[in-house]
Scaffold this motif. Structure first.
Motif, PDB file in Angstrom:
ATOM      1  N   VAL A  56       0.843  -1.188   0.000  1.00 60.99           N
ATOM      2  CA  VAL A  56       0.000   0.000   0.000  1.00 60.99           C
ATOM      3  C   VAL A  56       0.878   1.237   0.000  1.00 60.99           C
ATOM      4  O   VAL A  56       1.834   1.329   0.771  1.00 60.99           O
ATOM      5  CB  VAL A  56      -0.905   0.045   1.255  1.00 60.99           C
ATOM      6  N   ALA A  57       0.535   2.154  -0.862  1.00 59.71           N
ATOM      7  CA  ALA A  57       1.220   3.447  -0.839  1.00 59.71           C
ATOM      8  C   ALA A  57       0.194   4.515  -0.514  1.00 59.71           C
ATOM      9  O   ALA A  57      -0.662   4.825  -1.335  1.00 59.71           O
ATOM     10  CB  ALA A  57       1.873   3.721  -2.180  1.00 59.71           C
ATOM     11  N   ASP A  58       0.248   5.021   0.706  1.00 62.48           N
ATOM     12  CA  ASP A  58      -0.503   6.233   0.981  1.00 62.48           C
ATOM     13  C   ASP A  58       0.499   7.393   0.935  1.00 62.48           C
ATOM     14  O   ASP A  58       1.653   7.186   0.561  1.00 62.48           O
ATOM     15  CB  ASP A  58      -1.254   6.150   2.307  1.00 62.48           C
ATOM     16  N   HIS A  59       0.051   8.572   1.295  1.00 66.55           N
ATOM     17  CA  HIS A  59       0.966   9.708   1.136  1.00 66.55           C
ATOM     18  C   HIS A  59       2.220   9.551   1.980  1.00 66.55           C
ATOM     19  O   HIS A  59       3.322   9.855   1.536  1.00 66.55           O
ATOM     20  CB  HIS A  59       0.247  11.014   1.492  1.00 66.55           C
ATOM     21  N   LEU A  60       2.028   9.047   3.188  1.00 67.63           N
ATOM     22  CA  LEU A  60       3.189   8.891   4.063  1.00 67.63           C
ATOM     23  C   LEU A  60       4.204   7.940   3.437  1.00 67.63           C
ATOM     24  O   LEU A  60       5.395   8.254   3.317  1.00 67.63           O
ATOM     25  CB  LEU A  60       2.730   8.368   5.430  1.00 67.63           C
ATOM     26  N   SER A  61       3.719   6.780   3.012  1.00 69.70           N
ATOM     27  CA  SER A  61       4.635   5.810   2.421  1.00 69.70           C
ATOM     28  C   SER A  61       5.310   6.383   1.189  1.00 69.70           C
ATOM     29  O   SER A  61       6.526   6.256   1.013  1.00 69.70           O
ATOM     30  CB  SER A  61       3.875   4.552   2.020  1.00 69.70           C
ATOM     31  N   ALA A  62       4.514   6.996   0.328  1.00 71.14           N
ATOM     32  CA  ALA A  62       5.071   7.477  -0.937  1.00 71.14           C
ATOM     33  C   ALA A  62       6.131   8.543  -0.693  1.00 71.14           C
ATOM     34  O   ALA A  62       7.186   8.545  -1.331  1.00 71.14           O
ATOM     35  CB  ALA A  62       3.952   8.022  -1.818  1.00 71.14           C
ATOM     36  N   VAL A  63       5.855   9.434   0.237  1.00 70.56           N
ATOM     37  CA  VAL A  63       6.846  10.479   0.526  1.00 70.56           C
ATOM     38  C   VAL A  63       8.128   9.860   1.059  1.00 70.56           C
ATOM     39  O   VAL A  63       9.231  10.204   0.630  1.00 70.56           O
ATOM     40  CB  VAL A  63       6.281  11.473   1.563  1.00 70.56           C
ATOM     41  N   LEU A  64       7.966   8.926   1.971  1.00 71.48           N
ATOM     42  CA  LEU A  64       9.163   8.334   2.557  1.00 71.48           C
ATOM     43  C   LEU A  64       9.950   7.543   1.515  1.00 71.48           C
ATOM     44  O   LEU A  64      11.174   7.529   1.532  1.00 71.48           O
ATOM     45  CB  LEU A  64       8.783   7.458   3.746  1.00 71.48           C
ATOM     46  N   VAL A  65       9.241   6.889   0.609  1.00 70.20           N
ATOM     47  CA  VAL A  65       9.939   6.166  -0.447  1.00 70.20           C
ATOM     48  C   VAL A  65      10.733   7.157  -1.299  1.00 70.20           C
ATOM     49  O   VAL A  65      11.889   6.907  -1.660  1.00 70.20           O
ATOM     50  CB  VAL A  65       8.934   5.371  -1.307  1.00 70.20           C
ATOM     51  N   LEU A  66      10.119   8.284  -1.580  1.00 73.35           N
ATOM     52  CA  LEU A  66      10.823   9.275  -2.398  1.00 73.35           C
ATOM     53  C   LEU A  66      12.082   9.773  -1.680  1.00 73.35           C
ATOM     54  O   LEU A  66      13.162   9.870  -2.276  1.00 73.35           O
ATOM     55  CB  LEU A  66       9.893  10.446  -2.721  1.00 73.35           C
ATOM     56  N   ILE A  67      11.933  10.058  -0.410  1.00 71.94           N
ATOM     57  CA  ILE A  67      13.102  10.533   0.339  1.00 71.94           C
ATOM     58  C   ILE A  67      14.180   9.459   0.365  1.00 71.94           C
ATOM     59  O   ILE A  67      15.378   9.739   0.221  1.00 71.94           O
ATOM     60  CB  ILE A  67      12.698  10.878   1.790  1.00 71.94           C
ATOM     61  N   THR A  68      13.738   8.209   0.521  1.00 76.61           N
ATOM     62  CA  THR A  68      14.696   7.111   0.513  1.00 76.61           C
ATOM     63  C   THR A  68      15.464   7.100  -0.804  1.00 76.61           C
ATOM     64  O   THR A  68      16.688   6.947  -0.819  1.00 76.61           O
ATOM     65  CB  THR A  68      13.939   5.782   0.677  1.00 76.61           C
ATOM     66  N   ALA A  69      14.727   7.256  -1.889  1.00 77.24           N
ATOM     67  CA  ALA A  69      15.383   7.240  -3.194  1.00 77.24           C
ATOM     68  C   ALA A  69      16.379   8.393  -3.306  1.00 77.24           C
ATOM     69  O   ALA A  69      17.474   8.231  -3.855  1.00 77.24           O
ATOM     70  CB  ALA A  69      14.335   7.338  -4.297  1.00 77.24           C
ATOM     71  N   ILE A  70      16.006   9.540  -2.778  1.00 74.29           N
ATOM     72  CA  ILE A  70      16.916  10.689  -2.851  1.00 74.29           C
ATOM     73  C   ILE A  70      18.195  10.395  -2.070  1.00 74.29           C
ATOM     74  O   ILE A  70      19.310  10.640  -2.540  1.00 74.29           O
ATOM     75  CB  ILE A  70      16.214  11.948  -2.307  1.00 74.29           C
ATOM     76  N   ILE A  71      18.017   9.862  -0.868  1.00 68.92           N
ATOM     77  CA  ILE A  71      19.198   9.573  -0.050  1.00 68.92           C
ATOM     78  C   ILE A  71      20.056   8.511  -0.735  1.00 68.92           C
ATOM     79  O   ILE A  71      21.290   8.595  -0.738  1.00 68.92           O
ATOM     80  CB  ILE A  71      18.766   9.084   1.356  1.00 68.92           C
ATOM     81  N   ALA A  72      19.394   7.528  -1.331  1.00 64.96           N
ATOM     82  CA  ALA A  72      20.157   6.477  -2.000  1.00 64.96           C
ATOM     83  C   ALA A  72      20.988   7.059  -3.131  1.00 64.96           C
ATOM     84  O   ALA A  72      22.174   6.752  -3.277  1.00 64.96           O
ATOM     85  CB  ALA A  72      19.201   5.416  -2.542  1.00 64.96           C
ATOM     86  N   LEU A  73      20.362   7.915  -3.905  1.00 64.63           N
ATOM     87  CA  LEU A  73      21.065   8.517  -5.027  1.00 64.63           C
ATOM     88  C   LEU A  73      22.262   9.326  -4.523  1.00 64.63           C
ATOM     89  O   LEU A  73      23.379   9.227  -5.053  1.00 64.63           O
ATOM     90  CB  LEU A  73      20.089   9.411  -5.794  1.00 64.63           C
ATOM     91  N   ALA A  74      22.011  10.108  -3.497  1.00 59.47           N
ATOM     92  CA  ALA A  74      23.094  10.916  -2.931  1.00 59.47           C
ATOM     93  C   ALA A  74      24.223  10.022  -2.447  1.00 59.47           C
ATOM     94  O   ALA A  74      25.406  10.300  -2.669  1.00 59.47           O
ATOM     95  CB  ALA A  74      22.563  11.782  -1.796  1.00 59.47           C
ATOM     96  N   ALA A  75      23.846   8.924  -1.801  1.00 58.67           N
ATOM     97  CA  ALA A  75      24.870   8.036  -1.243  1.00 58.67           C
ATOM     98  C   ALA A  75      25.683   7.381  -2.345  1.00 58.67           C
ATOM     99  O   ALA A  75      26.904   7.236  -2.229  1.00 58.67           O
ATOM    100  CB  ALA A  75      24.209   6.982  -0.373  1.00 58.67           C
TER     101      ALA A  75
END
Lengths: 134, 127, 780, 515
Positions: free
Chosen positions: D73-92
């Motif tokens: 399930v992706a609600d807004h909370l999940s989706a936002v956190l997934v996006l932030i995760t992706a950003i951090i991953a890319l940065a890393a």
């Protein structure tokens, strides 16, 4: 431990164990068994081999790094989850079945093969890793 | 049945906690193994084996406990086995490098090596 | 210090145009604002919470904006010259401009939260400016101190603003003023008051938070002149003035402001006389001025007096007067420092010939500061006196303000008369006048002080009365003039001047007495600050040594104790403990298994032999597998057995390489009991919870579905396997990922070691911290 | 759209496999890793866009109806956190190009990093509580692997502590799930939301809730269960500790937010009161720990603990604004904290140490670095107009709205001490002169400048953007909080609209005999 008898016994036992592990894998969908049990049985067989003939022998026999086996297994599992949906546009891991000679064959079975490979690969990685280290 | 299983889970739990509280890393790892046993048995018991026994008494069918619980336990067994093995290897490597299995004596990461703990001047005056 | 040859970067001159332009722009608003038309502009920022970027130019805001931009123009000009040849001038100029803009934001915000944003921006920029001489630890300390003290106040203020906003239903000042909510009668009124005053008092350096301001004199002089005289410290005064119509008018407000302000004024004026550093003297006179402003904003006027809100007028007038004389004096002090190489009045004197323009500027400013007619200072002082006389605290307030002012007269003489007119000391470098940007600003401001004194009606009608109106909440009717005749305020002015002159004359005796009196104070703000900061540091070290001790056993003990205690407590509190209703019928095999498993578990605990422990562990696993089998879970049982076999194999392989248990230092008896109790509590609670769960009705909905669906839709008769590879395939995918990752990680862990020389090894034992910094690694 | 929901798991997991195969080929591995990072980012953006436009999106994995199969399930909370995760991953990933030698550790780093991302995203998206457990385990093993590779003394020591406490946490979680399953007979979280309302023994539910608090509490490093975090985060490679600092504990926080809004809401007066106390103690203990440390990464690690308290505080208040604040704080914190660790790595690279006493002179020598430290540091301390200010303001306002003044005061005081800590770093690393026996600072090479600082610049830009243009972020957090407060939409998306309105026997499904 490294006696001739054991050596010979292993040479006979290992193929038997491997065959039975594959048997366990294949019958798993209908009877007790499955990828896990099959993989574990095979690993026990291999570890027996390691104990008797040493890590080097197993490496020679496998011809590949067991880590790759695990990776291949994981890849197979993922791909099996993608095949069904690719055909039908349904969600990830949706199963797809077809009939081959009256036997139902489907992606869950492929998935189970992936499980089997991962278990074998991972166990051998563990065992070889520990064994080879001093 | 649930009483005896529950008691057993309790015993396993207590034993594993006691082992983990030891300062010997090997004992800790053994405790970990007991802990996962306890958890698996707990799911098995909580998932409803009792009903299987009554159903066996009633209709004489083969014993069949909750198959979902079984699947969960299977998953949990493999996961805890992986982690347990990794923990063993970790303990081994730690022993090799730090030359001890006494967790009290493992001081490589903590506490902070500092000549004057806390005496660094906040304004950065050389002390 | 001065590198005369260094070029002044073009940008630091050009940037002067910014405040100058803004000044002109604000000046163009004067007629309309004085006519009662406030300018207003707003765009949404976070409208959901009522935070809008709303700006409001009324009389009070305009007065401050003009002071900020006007004084700022000259300060920037001055700084461009003063900072010639210093490193990091670009950053310095940028921070100064950023500060100016933030300050403008503070005085023009209509929204309390936006005001807070700008308020904190002034804190940050002033932190950076105070710490400009960052090589000097005193400057670093002062910067930190100002940040901590004003930051602490600001946080309290934020809480106050939130309360205020909740009580008034809006963060908009205009709406608060227009609204009829009775804030003074609000139950949280005192809390709001205390919190907001905490912010204002720390920012405006009221006693007992005053100490950071004199320390902040570690900043370069342009910063001191700007931040610590004309503007930043006035932010607190501004806030009090701004909120006076909202929160003021109560006894609490009046008493607090008057009390703190008066005490600060008298105390710091006295301290000023004991200092010898020019900037320190000026800093303490600034404190005095701030005290006066605070005092008069709060000073309650006695009933029956005419309806003129004299206190507000006096406060506003004094803000204006003070800005006009304090900035020049600071700038002159900086010029003296620049050319004579010192700011200590004991080694200064006779500069009048070398620095004529500076003398002129300083003299004008000092005369205004002393309140000599016809300077603006005189007009301001007259209003102060008449306001104090007419106040509720008539005699006390008047005595306080007269005393403070007399000492200020003396201080004014001290900062001008001594360096310029006094004896020139024997040894010193030849002083010289600064270049024109260093005195032109002081001179203009000094002349402005004179002009405002000569034509008070102009200043009052265009600037001060609209501002006072905003402070008082109603338009004051007030006729300003230079000359009011021989009345009581004038008499007090005369007394002030003569007392000041007398004090200057007798200054050696006076400062000695004051100095010894002050030295007898048991605690100063500064030492209290140090005590607090050291205390926090010490507490943190002790606290952390206890909680983060580095001993794994203790961590685990706390975790398990927390678990056991919290679950047990909840069990008891919620009354969940339930014993099974019936005695279960347990077969012999089950009993046997249970006893076997329990016994093996105990053997694992007690065994002193590794091999025994491994075997016992294997028995536990096998026993559990048999329990699974007994209840028809053949797949699980099979897997468990296989896993158990492999565990024993691997454990044996690894464990035999590790030292035995015997080397373990035995726990003390007490420790073992403690461990045993925690373990038993955890075990017992698990049993209790599990029993309670099994006592509840069971639900087989999912399992029934799986059993029904497995063959027709999953094409498999082994339900468990169908669940694993199909129904819950995602779990299995994750699970095999865990397995593969564990194997890869373990393999890497075993085969990967940092290559290190013997020297590096020895070094890393001594400094484990330094490890892994730049060490080659290899995969062996 | 169900593909989008599984994407954030499938993409990194496949990337882990592929980069695993490429272990011997440093250059190609890097390229693949980077491309996978970008692909994950793209997926995450698409997912968030979809959720924003169409509301909660659910995917029935394997095409089995919920609650029988596994639902993502992706609600807004999940989706936002997934996006932030992706950003951090890319940065890393970008940061690792310079931080970690290509032929050395990096070969294992990339597979493990992607596997970690799969675990993290899986945990954020799981709609099934046992599946959540599985992803926690994936995350755990990948993180231990990342923590320990390199095998220095400190790393091994740290890994033992980390592994010990984390393994206990996940096993405890498993126990809790087993009990919950025994009590309700279901694992699907939406279904659990409905089933728990039928449970008669509410006290027992509360007991299980407490077990979950402890299990997730260890994971999210709250008082008094946080020990593993300050014991370990300063030891691995900078890339690794940055990822850890941003993501790991936040998954625990997310799980608490999910479970204590969707399932355990029967006894808010008890469970959420516990959480509030926990939040307060966590803040204080963390900030005191930070004040006692004199090493960059150790200070930052303790601050993570402290800020976990703020996020839990938002949850514990259990009001729309409180949750909103908690979510906002989480998002802000992930970005800022990872960024600070990246900066700490750069400081160590250019300044030669991460011990405050050994640092100095960077304000003069590395002004860009100073600016790049200043932004996240003072955002962390809650200074406006940076993202941290809004996060703090929202929480303060939320707590004052419900008259929880004590926690508001604690939060403010801790904010001040955070500022003190950040200033301490600033004064010592930047303003203070270099110690006389320290080597001179080293100007960065071109590649260092790019790979080490580009992620930092990017994350700082996000911090600034959140601070200055707060409204859209607020709205996002608001929607997420609304969904948490009113789970009907979530439940509807998973089980179908009938389940919500009916709230009766059981959702449509063949085996639905209810009880």
């Amino acid at each position: 431990m490294n006696t001739l008898v054991l050596r010979v016994a292993t040479r006979i036992l290992l193929p038997l164990i491997l065959v039975s592990s594959i048997f366990m894998l294949l019958r798993g969908h209908n009877q007790p068994g499955g990828g896990f049990v099959g993989g574990l049985i095979a690993s026990i067989g291999f570890s027996l081999h390691v104990f008797v003939s040493g890590a080097e022998a197993l490496r020679r026999m496998l011809r590949t790094d067991p880590r790759w086996i695990a990776a291949v297994g994981l890849g197979v599992a993922i791909i099996s989850g993608l095949v069904g949906p690719y055909a039908s546009g349904t969600p990830f891991l949706t199963s797809a079945w077809t009939s081959v000679g009256g036997v139902k064959v489907g992606t869950p079975l492929v998935f189970d093969v992936g499980v089997y490979l991962v278990v074998v690969g991972a166990m051998l990685t563990f065992i070889l890793g520990i064994k080879e280290q001093g | 049945m649930e009483l005896i299983n529950a008691a057993l889970v309790g015993v396993l739990m207590a034993s594993s906690v006691y082992l983990m509280l030891s300062r010997n890393l090997v004992r800790f790892v053994l405790g970990l193994a007991l802990l996962s046993h306890a958890a698996n048995l707990l799911i098995f018991t909580g998932g409803g084996i009792t009903s299987s026994i009554t159903s066996r008494a009633a209709d004489g069918a083969t014993a069949e406990s909750d198959s979902l619980a079984q699947a969960l336990i299977l998953t949990a067994i493999v996961i805890s086995f992986s982690l347990f093995t990794f923990a063993l290897v970790l303990a081994f490597r730690t022993y090799e490098t730090l030359e001890t299995v006494d967790t009290d004596a493992m001081r490589a990461a903590e506490p902070e090596p500092s000549g004057h703990p806390g005496r660094t001047d906040p304004s950065g005056r050389p002390s | 210090m001065e590198k005369a040859s260094a070029r002044v970067p073009l940008y630091s001159r050009l940037v002067v145009a910014l405040p100058a332009g803004l000044f002109v722009w604000f000046a163009s608003m004067v007629p309309s604002v004085a006519g009662g038309e406030a300018q207003f502009a707003s765009i949404g920022w976070l409208p959901q919470l009522g935070v809008d970027l709303a700006f409001h130019v009324d009389g009070l805001g305009l007065l401050f904006a003009l002071l900020i931009t006007g004084v700022g123009t000259f300060i920037l000009l001055y700084a461009s010259e003063y900072m010639r040849g210093h490193p990091q001038v670009g950053r310095f100029t940028a921070f100064l401009v950023a500060f100016m803009l933030s300050m403008l934001g503070v005085v023009l915000s209509d929204n309390l939260i936006v005001l807070f944003v700008f308020w904190e921006l002034t804190t940050l920029t002033s932190f950076l400016l105070i710490g400009y001489s960052h090589g000097d630890s005193a400057a670093r300390r002062a910067a930190l101190q100002s940040l901590i003290v004003t930051g602490a106040g600001a946080l309290a203020m934020l809480a106050g603003f939130v309360l205020l906003g909740n009580a008034a239903g809006s963060y908009s000042l205009r709406e608060m003023l227009a609204g009829d909510s009775d804030l003074a009668g609000h139950p949280a009124y005192v809390a709001m008051l205390v919190l907001v005053l905490a912010g204002a008092f720390t920012k405006s350096a009221q006693f007992p938070f005053h100490f950071w301001l004199p320390n902040a004199m570690a900043a370069p002089t342009p910063v001191s002149a700007y931040l610590h005289s004309a503007t930043m410290v006035k932010a607190g005064v501004f806030l009090l003035a701004r909120l006076n119509p909202v929160l003021g008018g109560t006894d609490e407000w009046g008493m607090t402001l008057t009390g703190f302000g008066a005490f600060t004024a008298v105390y710091s004026a006295a301290v000023a006389l004991t200092r010898t550093d020019l900037k320190q003297i000026l800093a303490y006179t600034t404190l005095m001025a701030l005290g006066v402003c605070v005092m008069f904003i709060g000073l309650p006027q006695s009933r029956g007096a005419d309806e003129v809100p004299l206190g507000a007028v006096a406060a506003v007038a004094f803000v204006f007067v003070h800005a006009l004389y304090k900035a020049p004096l600071f700038m002159v002090a900086g010029t003296i420092d620049h050319s004579a190489g010192t700011r200590d009045i004991r080694s200064l004197g006779g500069l009048r010939k070398a620095m004529p323009w500076s003398l002129l500027a300083a003299a004008l400013a000092a005369l205004s500061m002393s309140g000599v007619p016809p300077f603006a200072g005189f007009v301001g002082k007259e209003i102060l006196y008449s306001s104090a006389i007419g106040s509720t605290y008539g005699v006390a307030a008047t005595a306080a303000i007269v005393t403070a002012n007399a000492m200020i007269v003396s201080a004014a003489l001290l900062v001008v008369a001594v360096p310029f007119l006094g004896q020139s000391p024997a040894t010193r470098p030849t002083p010289h006048e600064g270049r024109w940007p260093m005195w032109i600003g002081s001179l203009v401001l000094g002349v402005a002080a004179l002009g405002a004194g000569l034509f008070p009606r102009l200043a009052f009608e265009w600037l001060l009365l609209p501002a006072a109106g905003a402070v008082a909440g109603r338009q004051p009717h007030f006729e300003a003039s230079l000359w009011h005749g021989f009345n009581l305020p004038f008499a007090l002015s005369v007394v002030t001047l003569s007392a000041g002159a007398l004090a200057y004359w007798q200054r050696n005796r006076l400062t000695g007495a004051l100095g010894s009196a002050l030295a007898r104070l048991p605690v100063t703000g500064d030492s209290a600050y140090d005590w607090l900061m050291n205390g926090i540091a010490r507490v943190s070290v002790v606290h952390t040594r206890i909680v983060q001790c580095g001993i794994q056993r203790r961590y685990l003990l706390i975790v398990f104790a927390t678990l056991g205690a919290s679950v047990l407590t909840t069990l008891v509190v919620k009354g969940v403990i339930a014993w099974p209703a019936r005695i279960p019928d347990v077969s012999f095999v089950e009993w046997l298994l249970a006893i076997l498993i329990a016994a093996s578990a105990l053997v694992t605990i007690r065994s002193h032999s590794r091999l025994m422990a491994i075997v016992a562990l294997g028995v536990v696993g096998t026993g559990i597998a048999l329990i699974f089998l007994l209840h028809g879970a053949s797949d699980v049982a099979m897997t468990q057995l296989m896993v158990e076999t492999l565990v024993v194999v691997i454990v044996a392989m690894v464990l035999l390489k590790l030292p035995g248990f015997r080397r373990e230092v035995r726990q003390t008896g007490l420790g073992r009991w403690r461990d045993a109790i925690v373990s038993c509590v955890v075990g017992l609670t698990t049993t209790l919870v599990l029993l309670a769960v099994t006592a509840e009705p069971s639900h087989r909905r999912l399992t029934e579905y799986f059993q029904k669906t497995a063959v027709p839709e999953g094409f498999g008769a082994n339900v468990v396997n169908v669940i694993l590879v199909d129904f819950r395939g995602l779990d299995t995918l994750g699970e095999i990922s865990v397995l593969a990752l564990a194997a890869v990680s373990a393999y890497t862990l075993i085969n990967w070691r940092p290559r290190r020389s013997a020297r590096a090894a020895a070094r890393s034992k001594a400094f484990p911290e330094a490890e892994g910094a730049a060490k080659p690694e290899t995969l062996s | 759209m169900t593909w989008l929901v599984a994407g954030p798991i499938v993409v990194p997991l496949s990337a882990a496999v592929v980069t695993g195969f490429l272990m011997g080929y440093g250059g190609i591995q890097r390229l693949v890793s980077l491309c996978s990072g970008i692909a994950l980012f793209g997926t995450a953006v698409a997912l968030l866009t979809n959720v924003w436009n169409e509301g909660v999106t659910a995917a029935q994995i394997g095409n089995w109806p919920s609650p029988f199969g596994i639902t993502l399930v992706a609600d807004h909370l999940s989706a936002v956190l997934v996006l932030i995760t992706a950003i951090i991953a890319l940065a890393a990933i970008v940061y690792s190009f310079e931080d970690i030698e290509r032929r050395g550790l990096a070969t294992v780093l990339h597979p493990l990093l992607h596997a970690l991302m799969a675990g993290v995203c899986g945990a954020f998206l799981a709609g099934d509580i046992f599946n959540l457990y599985v992803w926690f385990e994936v995350m755990l093993i990948a993180s231990i692997g990342l923590l320990v590779v390199g095998g220095t003394r400190a790393q091994l020591d740290a890994s033992v502590r980390y592994a010990a406490l984390s393994l206990i946490a996940t096993t405890l979680l498993l126990t809790g799930i087993g009990l919950l399953y025994g009590l309700t007979g279901t694992l699907n979280m939406a279904d659990l939301h409905l089933r728990v309302q039928e449970v008669e023994n509410e006290g027992l539910l509360t007991v299980i809730a407490v077990i979950f608090i402890v299990a997730f509490g260890i994971k999210s490093a709250v008082f008094p269960l946080f020990f593993w975090l300050p014991a370990s985060y300063h030891t691995p490679k900078v890339t690794v500790s940055a990822v850890f600092s941003g993501l790991l504990t936040k998954v625990g926080v997310y799980a608490l937010m999910r479970v204590f809004t969707l399932i355990f809401t029967n006894d808010i007066g008890y469970t959420h009161e516990i959480l509030l106390w926990v939040a307060g103690f966590t803040m204080v203990t963390g900030v005191l720990g930070a004040a006692s440390r004199n090493d960059l990464r150790r200070i930052l690690s303790f601050h993570i603990v402290s800020q976990i308290g703020y996020m839990i505080m938002g949850l514990a208040l259990y009001t729309p604004l409180g949750l909103l604040g908690g979510i906002f704080y989480t998002v802000h914190h992930i970005i800022v904290k990872a960024n600070l660790f990246f900066v700490a790595g750069a400081i160590r690279r250019f300044g030669g140490s991460s011990r405050l006493a050994r640092l100095g002179g960077l304000y003069r020598d590395a002004p860009l670095l100073a600016a790049l430290f200043f932004i996240p540091a003072f955002s962390l301390a809650g200074f406006p107009p940076l993202s941290g200010f809004w996060a703090k303001f929202l929480l303060i306002r939320a707590s004052m709205d419900v008259h929880e003044y004590a926690i508001a005061a604690t939060a403010l005081a801790v904010g001040l001490l955070t500022a003190y800590s950040m200033t301490k770093i600033w004064l010592n690393a930047f303003w203070k002169g270099r110690p006389e026996d320290a080597m001179p600072t080293r100007p960065p090479s071109r590649s260092e400048g790019f790979f080490l600082l580009a992620p930092v610049v990017g994350l700082a830009a996000i911090t600034l953007a959140i601070g200055l243009y707060v409204q859209p972020f607020y709205e996002l957090a608001e929607r997420a909080a609304q969904e948490l407060m009113h789970p009907a939409e979530y439940v509807g998306a998973v089980l179908g609209e009938d389940a919500v309105s009916g709230a009766g026997p059981s959702p449509a499904g063949p085996g639905g005999s209810g009880n």
